[in-house]
Motif scaffolding. Sequence first.
Motif, short mmCIF file in Angstrom:
data_model
loop_
_atom_site.label_atom_id
_atom_site.label_comp_id
_atom_site.label_asym_id
_atom_site.label_seq_id
_atom_site.Cartn_x
_atom_site.Cartn_y
_atom_site.Cartn_z
N GLU A 94 59.24 -34.42 25.65
CA GLU A 94 59.37 -34.96 27.00
C GLU A 94 60.17 -36.25 27.01
O GLU A 94 60.90 -36.52 27.98
N GLU A 95 60.11 -37.04 25.96
CA GLU A 95 60.93 -38.26 25.89
C GLU A 95 62.40 -37.92 25.77
O GLU A 95 63.24 -38.55 26.43
N LEU A 96 62.72 -36.92 24.94
CA LEU A 96 64.12 -36.55 24.76
C LEU A 96 64.70 -35.96 26.04
O LEU A 96 65.84 -36.28 26.44
N VAL A 97 63.94 -35.11 26.71
CA VAL A 97 64.41 -34.53 27.97
C VAL A 97 64.64 -35.63 29.00
O VAL A 97 65.64 -35.63 29.73
N ALA A 98 63.74 -36.61 29.06
CA ALA A 98 63.87 -37.70 30.03
C ALA A 98 65.13 -38.54 29.80
O ALA A 98 65.63 -39.17 30.74
N LEU A 99 65.67 -38.53 28.57
CA LEU A 99 66.89 -39.28 28.31
C LEU A 99 68.07 -38.75 29.12
O LEU A 99 69.08 -39.45 29.29
N GLY A 100 67.95 -37.53 29.63
CA GLY A 100 68.99 -37.00 30.49
C GLY A 100 69.19 -37.81 31.76
O GLY A 100 70.25 -37.73 32.39
N ARG A 101 68.20 -38.60 32.14
CA ARG A 101 68.32 -39.42 33.35
C ARG A 101 69.02 -40.74 33.10
O ARG A 101 69.32 -41.49 34.05
N THR A 102 69.35 -41.05 31.85
CA THR A 102 69.92 -42.36 31.49
C THR A 102 71.13 -42.75 32.32
O THR A 102 71.23 -43.90 32.78
N PRO A 103 72.10 -41.86 32.58
CA PRO A 103 73.26 -42.29 33.37
C PRO A 103 72.93 -42.70 34.80
O PRO A 103 73.75 -43.35 35.46
N HIS A 104 71.75 -42.32 35.27
CA HIS A 104 71.37 -42.61 36.66
C HIS A 104 70.46 -43.83 36.78
O HIS A 104 70.10 -44.21 37.90
N LEU A 105 70.07 -44.41 35.65
CA LEU A 105 69.10 -45.51 35.65
C LEU A 105 69.78 -46.82 35.29
O LEU A 105 70.84 -46.84 34.67
N ARG A 106 69.17 -47.91 35.67
CA ARG A 106 69.65 -49.25 35.33
C ARG A 106 68.61 -49.95 34.47
O ARG A 106 67.42 -50.01 34.83
N GLY A 107 69.04 -50.46 33.32
CA GLY A 107 68.13 -51.21 32.45
C GLY A 107 66.92 -50.39 32.06
O GLY A 107 67.03 -49.23 31.65
N ASN A 108 65.75 -50.98 32.19
CA ASN A 108 64.49 -50.31 31.84
C ASN A 108 63.82 -49.69 33.07
O ASN A 108 62.59 -49.53 33.09
N GLN A 109 64.60 -49.34 34.04
CA GLN A 109 64.06 -48.73 35.25
C GLN A 109 63.26 -47.47 34.92
O GLN A 109 63.75 -46.58 34.24
N PRO A 110 62.01 -47.39 35.39
CA PRO A 110 61.20 -46.20 35.08
C PRO A 110 61.64 -45.00 35.89
O PRO A 110 62.30 -45.12 36.93
N LEU A 111 61.26 -43.82 35.41
CA LEU A 111 61.55 -42.61 36.16
C LEU A 111 60.74 -42.58 37.45
O LEU A 111 59.58 -42.98 37.49
N SER A 112 61.37 -42.07 38.49
CA SER A 112 60.65 -41.88 39.75
C SER A 112 59.80 -40.62 39.66
O SER A 112 59.93 -39.82 38.72
N ALA A 113 58.96 -40.41 40.65
CA ALA A 113 58.14 -39.20 40.69
C ALA A 113 59.03 -37.96 40.75
O ALA A 113 58.75 -36.94 40.12
N ARG A 114 60.14 -38.04 41.52
CA ARG A 114 61.06 -36.91 41.60
C ARG A 114 61.68 -36.61 40.25
O ARG A 114 61.82 -35.45 39.84
N GLU A 115 62.03 -37.67 39.50
CA GLU A 115 62.65 -37.47 38.19
C GLU A 115 61.66 -36.90 37.19
O GLU A 115 62.03 -36.06 36.36
N ARG A 116 60.43 -37.34 37.25
CA ARG A 116 59.42 -36.77 36.35
C ARG A 116 59.20 -35.29 36.65
O ARG A 116 59.05 -34.47 35.74
#
Length: 261
Positions: A94-116
Amino acid sequence: MDLRIDDLSVDLGGARIVRRLTLDVPDGQVVGLVGPNGSGKSTALRCVYRALGPSAGRVLLDGEDLTSMSPRSSAQRVAALTQENGSDLDFTVEELVALGRTPHLRGNQPLSARERALCRSSMELLDVAHLAGRGVLELSGGERQRVLVARALVQEPRVLVLDEPTNHLDVRHQLDLLSLLRDVGVTVLVVLHDLNLAASACDVVGVLSEGALVDAGTPEKVLTPALLREVFGVEATVVPHPLTGGPQLLYRLPPSRKNSR
């Protein structure tokens, strides 16, 4: 999003690996690149996901030169599954899959509920949700491959670039993945070695040989006995698939060396 490889050439180590390649990948279509080993397929793909800069020519997204975009901007549009996707870091799935959101995030911004939720649905789609808490280094090659495809989908790209995505996959997951590529609704450029899979999954097939495009068109137009003999050096009969009517290739083994002595 339309992808165009426009008069692309790539020189590496003093040799020209890709020679003036022009290929259109229309919005929403699946275009396959096929060819013998060393024909320049993977090198061309590396220019599309910006791991390599072309020596000449351009890669265009909806007419815009890829090199005019920031890395973040292009990564929001193009996701890639490469042959060099190994990792020495034991992320959980789940951590590796979540890295797919990196281009859309800034800094240490957490994933939103939609992204999770997007991460969960992508893992379910690739049949890896049950592996969410497992370390990636514990997985089989096929399991890891499906996790990496899930990561690419989480990126929500407009263009998906895949280099041999069926490597390590069993027959069921090969077919599931190629069916997914047709249904996912994005522009897809994919390198495949299995010509029957390419014939089944691709709207257009481009054939490379020695870095140059030999032919491009529908599988029915391109995958002919004459081309297979010229480019791949094999004898094959092309027959219609009994269910889909698409072309299927039946290969003939070369004469046995034992019997020719």
